[in-house]
Design a protein around this motif. Structure first.
Motif, PDB file in Angstrom:
ATOM      1  N   ARG A 217      46.503  43.840  39.486  1.00  0.00           N
ATOM      2  CA  ARG A 217      47.173  42.636  39.088  1.00  0.00           C
ATOM      3  C   ARG A 217      46.600  41.816  37.591  1.00  0.00           C
ATOM      4  NH1 ARG A 217      50.367  43.990  42.842  1.00  0.00           N
ATOM      5  NH2 ARG A 217      49.303  43.872  44.996  1.00  0.00           N
ATOM      6  N   ALA A 218      47.639  41.518  37.007  1.00  0.00           N
ATOM      7  CA  ALA A 218      47.372  41.173  35.622  1.00  0.00           C
ATOM      8  C   ALA A 218      46.867  39.550  35.715  1.00  0.00           C
ATOM      9  CB  ALA A 218      48.723  41.079  34.914  1.00  0.00           C
ATOM     10  N   ILE A 219      45.956  39.462  34.543  1.00  0.00           N
ATOM     11  CA  ILE A 219      45.382  37.841  34.248  1.00  0.00           C
ATOM     12  C   ILE A 219      45.960  37.755  32.894  1.00  0.00           C
ATOM     13  CG2 ILE A 219      43.146  38.582  33.233  1.00  0.00           C
ATOM     14  CD1 ILE A 219      43.648  35.960  36.263  1.00  0.00           C
ATOM     15  N   ASN A 220      46.234  38.409  32.265  1.00  0.00           N
ATOM     16  CA  ASN A 220      46.724  38.004  30.738  1.00  0.00           C
ATOM     17  C   ASN A 220      48.180  37.298  30.784  1.00  0.00           C
ATOM     18  OD1 ASN A 220      44.640  40.521  30.080  1.00  0.00           O
ATOM     19  ND2 ASN A 220      45.181  39.873  28.039  1.00  0.00           N
ATOM     20  N   SER A 221      48.448  36.931  29.587  1.00  0.00           N
ATOM     21  CA  SER A 221      49.603  36.082  29.589  1.00  0.00           C
ATOM     22  C   SER A 221      50.750  36.940  29.703  1.00  0.00           C
ATOM     23  CB  SER A 221      49.745  35.419  28.163  1.00  0.00           C
ATOM     24  OG  SER A 221      49.496  36.156  27.079  1.00  0.00           O
ATOM     25  N   ILE A 222      50.683  38.384  29.863  1.00  0.00           N
ATOM     26  CA  ILE A 222      51.816  39.038  30.412  1.00  0.00           C
ATOM     27  C   ILE A 222      52.291  38.597  31.764  1.00  0.00           C
ATOM     28  CG2 ILE A 222      51.460  41.287  29.396  1.00  0.00           C
ATOM     29  CD1 ILE A 222      50.138  42.500  31.748  1.00  0.00           C
ATOM     30  N   ASN A 223      51.264  37.881  32.572  1.00  0.00           N
ATOM     31  CA  ASN A 223      51.667  37.297  33.816  1.00  0.00           C
ATOM     32  C   ASN A 223      52.438  36.033  33.749  1.00  0.00           C
ATOM     33  OD1 ASN A 223      51.731  36.200  36.510  1.00  0.00           O
ATOM     34  ND2 ASN A 223      49.938  37.470  36.920  1.00  0.00           N
ATOM     35  N   ILE A 224      53.703  35.973  34.189  1.00  0.00           N
ATOM     36  CA  ILE A 224      54.331  34.650  34.045  1.00  0.00           C
ATOM     37  C   ILE A 224      53.815  33.476  34.471  1.00  0.00           C
ATOM     38  CG2 ILE A 224      55.619  35.087  36.374  1.00  0.00           C
ATOM     39  CD1 ILE A 224      57.009  33.862  32.953  1.00  0.00           C
ATOM     40  N   ALA A 225      52.871  33.464  35.533  1.00  0.00           N
ATOM     41  CA  ALA A 225      52.317  32.198  36.236  1.00  0.00           C
ATOM     42  C   ALA A 225      51.618  31.378  34.614  1.00  0.00           C
ATOM     43  CB  ALA A 225      51.424  32.552  37.172  1.00  0.00           C
ATOM     44  N   ARG A 226      50.755  32.460  34.065  1.00  0.00           N
ATOM     45  CA  ARG A 226      50.176  32.035  32.599  1.00  0.00           C
ATOM     46  C   ARG A 226      50.984  30.945  32.080  1.00  0.00           C
ATOM     47  NH1 ARG A 226      46.056  34.835  30.497  1.00  0.00           N
ATOM     48  NH2 ARG A 226      46.358  33.237  28.596  1.00  0.00           N
ATOM     49  N   VAL A 227      52.165  31.570  31.524  1.00  0.00           N
ATOM     50  CA  VAL A 227      52.930  30.784  30.835  1.00  0.00           C
ATOM     51  C   VAL A 227      53.530  29.679  31.013  1.00  0.00           C
ATOM     52  CG1 VAL A 227      55.318  30.769  29.580  1.00  0.00           C
ATOM     53  CG2 VAL A 227      53.912  33.066  29.679  1.00  0.00           C
ATOM     54  N   LEU A 228      54.147  29.756  32.615  1.00  0.00           N
ATOM     55  CA  LEU A 228      54.279  28.491  33.334  1.00  0.00           C
ATOM     56  C   LEU A 228      53.184  27.592  33.325  1.00  0.00           C
ATOM     57  CD1 LEU A 228      56.390  29.973  36.386  1.00  0.00           C
ATOM     58  CD2 LEU A 228      57.225  29.335  34.004  1.00  0.00           C
ATOM     59  N   ALA A 229      52.115  27.801  33.812  1.00  0.00           N
ATOM     60  CA  ALA A 229      51.279  26.773  33.542  1.00  0.00           C
ATOM     61  C   ALA A 229      51.002  25.883  32.540  1.00  0.00           C
ATOM     62  CB  ALA A 229      49.643  27.337  33.970  1.00  0.00           C
ATOM     63  N   GLN A 230      51.107  26.823  31.238  1.00  0.00           N
ATOM     64  CA  GLN A 230      51.104  26.404  29.870  1.00  0.00           C
ATOM     65  C   GLN A 230      51.808  25.445  29.560  1.00  0.00           C
ATOM     66  OE1 GLN A 230      48.991  30.286  28.657  1.00  0.00           O
ATOM     67  NE2 GLN A 230      49.126  29.039  26.776  1.00  0.00           N
ATOM     68  N   THR A 231      53.181  25.569  30.194  1.00  0.00           N
ATOM     69  CA  THR A 231      54.215  24.439  29.760  1.00  0.00           C
ATOM     70  C   THR A 231      53.837  23.062  29.998  1.00  0.00           C
ATOM     71  OG1 THR A 231      55.438  24.833  31.828  1.00  0.00           O
ATOM     72  CG2 THR A 231      56.042  26.161  29.998  1.00  0.00           C
ATOM     73  N   VAL A 232      52.893  22.795  31.045  1.00  0.00           N
ATOM     74  CA  VAL A 232      52.849  21.618  31.604  1.00  0.00           C
ATOM     75  C   VAL A 232      52.173  20.508  30.386  1.00  0.00           C
ATOM     76  CG1 VAL A 232      51.592  20.143  33.351  1.00  0.00           C
ATOM     77  CG2 VAL A 232      52.512  22.387  33.889  1.00  0.00           C
ATOM     78  N   TYR A 233      51.344  21.044  29.787  1.00  0.00           N
ATOM     79  CA  TYR A 233      50.540  20.240  28.775  1.00  0.00           C
ATOM     80  C   TYR A 233      51.460  19.722  27.549  1.00  0.00           C
ATOM     81  CZ  TYR A 233      48.549  24.754  26.839  1.00  0.00           C
ATOM     82  OH  TYR A 233      48.283  26.099  26.579  1.00  0.00           O
ATOM     83  N   TYR A 234      52.515  20.386  27.198  1.00  0.00           N
ATOM     84  CA  TYR A 234      53.658  20.096  26.432  1.00  0.00           C
ATOM     85  C   TYR A 234      54.166  18.736  26.911  1.00  0.00           C
ATOM     86  CZ  TYR A 234      52.911  24.470  23.536  1.00  0.00           C
ATOM     87  OH  TYR A 234      52.512  25.413  22.586  1.00  0.00           O
ATOM     88  N   PHE A 235      54.618  18.776  27.960  1.00  0.00           N
ATOM     89  CA  PHE A 235      55.276  17.574  28.601  1.00  0.00           C
ATOM     90  C   PHE A 235      54.253  16.299  28.748  1.00  0.00           C
ATOM     91  CE2 PHE A 235      58.113  20.760  30.311  1.00  0.00           C
ATOM     92  CZ  PHE A 235      59.265  20.294  30.326  1.00  0.00           C
ATOM     93  N   TYR A 236      52.886  16.833  29.133  1.00  0.00           N
ATOM     94  CA  TYR A 236      51.881  15.846  29.271  1.00  0.00           C
ATOM     95  C   TYR A 236      51.650  15.016  28.072  1.00  0.00           C
ATOM     96  CZ  TYR A 236      48.077  13.300  31.550  1.00  0.00           C
ATOM     97  OH  TYR A 236      47.434  12.346  31.865  1.00  0.00           O
ATOM     98  N   ALA A 237      51.309  15.745  26.785  1.00  0.00           N
ATOM     99  CA  ALA A 237      51.271  15.385  25.465  1.00  0.00           C
ATOM    100  C   ALA A 237      52.343  14.519  25.075  1.00  0.00           C
ATOM    101  CB  ALA A 237      51.077  16.503  24.672  1.00  0.00           C
TER     102      ALA A 237
END
Length: 462
Positions: A217-237
């Motif tokens: 299983r992948a933990i690098n940002s090839i994993n789509i869950a990584r990218v989705l989690a990082q979108t949140v802080y753009y909204f929050y900022a």
């Protein structure tokens, strides 16, 4: 919500299957079949949410009830309870129109914690729910490894192996990975650079029988869950500034090497967040800057810099952007990536380059400028930047227009990169969690930079 491959040969799959697949089985990257659109009314409703509450809403858009809402809420709450700041990712104003989004308040003092605390808990949840073994394999230029290990260390049903380039991460980054003594953790120190580590990972994942046999299983940002989690802080900022009276679009300046963090901002903008400029900040390994300026994506000479987590020539998330640049045409993306494999470069035509330049501004920060920016902001504003954040700030100073409000992403605590800070005769106090690392024994295995050498260690570990 279904997920498909950028290369078009993986049928629509659900969120959990997308997380488990990591790299798409056809060699591409997984993307949502459609990007959820967030209306102005929804943005207004989200404005007062806490970080965990906002993360729950954003994640829910991408999961289609595949994970029951109460289960998802617990995953989110558990993931962000480990952060030292009540806002998780607070915004600090440094000077007129420049704000710093502090992403380093998690367990390993790096922005990767924001996605990987969640992904670690998500993998544990999936392992329990499916009664399955999960073997995580990842590469790191410094921060991903420590964050990933912290997210899954000691968790039942999960083993994790992290590759890092030998001698090419900071001492604190190395200690954060190699002083962990949990039996489910293996650190491989690879004779090579990060691109070598990343290539090995991608090629092992592309060996689908091997991947499936050993439950990789992948933990690098090839994993789509990584990218989705990082979108949140753009909204929050954006909401934090809005709650302080700032109206209208906001620029984001993002230090990036692997294109994952800035792609998350691009995705947030496509969802409907009022983003002005997306400023792509690189260091002397400036393949991405050249692409934005000239339309040529081609690895050049590798440089070791004061911002080692960005010492990357081949950006693994770049293919996701190409997919949208080419109008979600999987055949076009496949042809581009096949050409890159054969010829070592991608060249986009003029009309595509104009779109790239509408999507991003870019600036490559030289080593001396990086250090000078750290010194300037320390002396003038009393704010100590880590060298990666300094690249983002330097790019913001160059590319943000007069009167434009800009948020620069602070990707790590400066204590993680004291080698650079010391060159400026700046003394900093280490957080006690980092100070304690220097007294602990290390555990790592030095391996050659080949698939076979890494595979041999994996077979012993798994």
């Amino acid at each position: 919500m279904d997920y498909i491959s950028t290369r078009g040969k993986v049928g629509a799959i659900g969120f959990i299957d997308a997380v488990l697949m990591g790299l798409a089985d056809d060699g591409g990257l997984l993307v949502p079949k459609t990007i959820p659109q967030v209306s102005a009314d929804t943005l207004a409703n989200w404005r007062r949410l806490s970080y965990p509450e906002l993360a729950l809403e954003v994640f829910s858009l991408y999961m289609s009830e595949e994970i029951p809402r109460e289960d998802l809420k617990k995953l989110v709450d558990d993931s962000y309870a480990t952060f030292r700041d009540e806002h998780v990712t607070p915004v600090r104003r440094v000077k007129n129109n420049l704000h710093i989004l502090e992403l380093f308040h998690g367990p390993t003092f790096a922005f990767k914690d924001i996605a990987l605390q969640f992904l670690g808990n998500l993998y544990a949840y999936i392992s329990r729910r499916k009664n399955s073994i999960i073997h995580i394999l990842g590469a790191t230029s410094g921060d991903t490894g420590a964050s990933a290990i912290e997210g899954v260390r000691g968790k039942e049903g999960i083993r994790i192996c992290i590759l890092h380039p030998h001698g090419k991460v900071s001492k604190v980054q190395e200690l954060q990975m190699t002083t962990v003594d949990d039996a489910n953790v293996l650190n491989l120190s690879v004779d090579g650079n990060f691109d070598d580590c990343q290539r090995i990972i991608k090629e092992l994942f592309a060996d689908v029988p091997f991947k499936q046999k050993y439950h990789l299983r992948a933990i690098n940002s090839i994993n789509i869950a990584r990218v989705l989690a990082q979108t949140v802080y753009y909204f929050y900022a954006y909401f934090q500034l809005e709650n302080q009276g700032q109206a209208g679009p906001v620029n984001f300046s993002v230090p990036t090497g692997n294109f994952g963090d800035i792609f998350a901002g691009y995705l947030a903008k496509k969802m409907g967040l009022p983003v002005g400029k997306l400023i792509l900040a690189t260091n002397e390994n400036n393949i991405l800057e050249r692409f934005v300026r000239e339309g040529v994506y081609e690895p050049g000479e590798f440089h070791m810099t004061y911002s080692p987590s960005m010492d990357i020539q081949v950006a693994s998330n770049f293919e996701r952007y190409l997919y949208y640049l080419y109008g979600e045409d999987a055949a076009a993306v496949s042809a581009l990536m096949e050409g890159f494999k054969k010829e070592g470069k991608i060249v986009v035509p003029g009309e595509k380059l104009r779109q790239v330049q509408a999507d991003f501004a870019a600036y490559g920060v030289q080593n001396d400028e990086c250090l000078a920016t750290v010194g300037q902001y320390h002396d003038e504003y009393g704010y100590l930047l880590d060298p990666h954040t300094a690249c983002g700030v330097a790019a913001a100073d160059r590319l943000a227009g007069d009167g434009e409000v800009t948020v620069a992403l602070a990707t790590a605590h400066p204590a993680k990169f004291n080698e650079a800070i010391e060159l400026l005769q700046i003394e900093q106090t280490f957080p006690p969690q980092i100070e304690a690392l220097f007294d602990k024994p290390q555990r790592q295995t030095l391996v050659g930079g080949s698939n076979e050498a890494v595979k041999a260690e994996l077979l012993k570990f798994f």
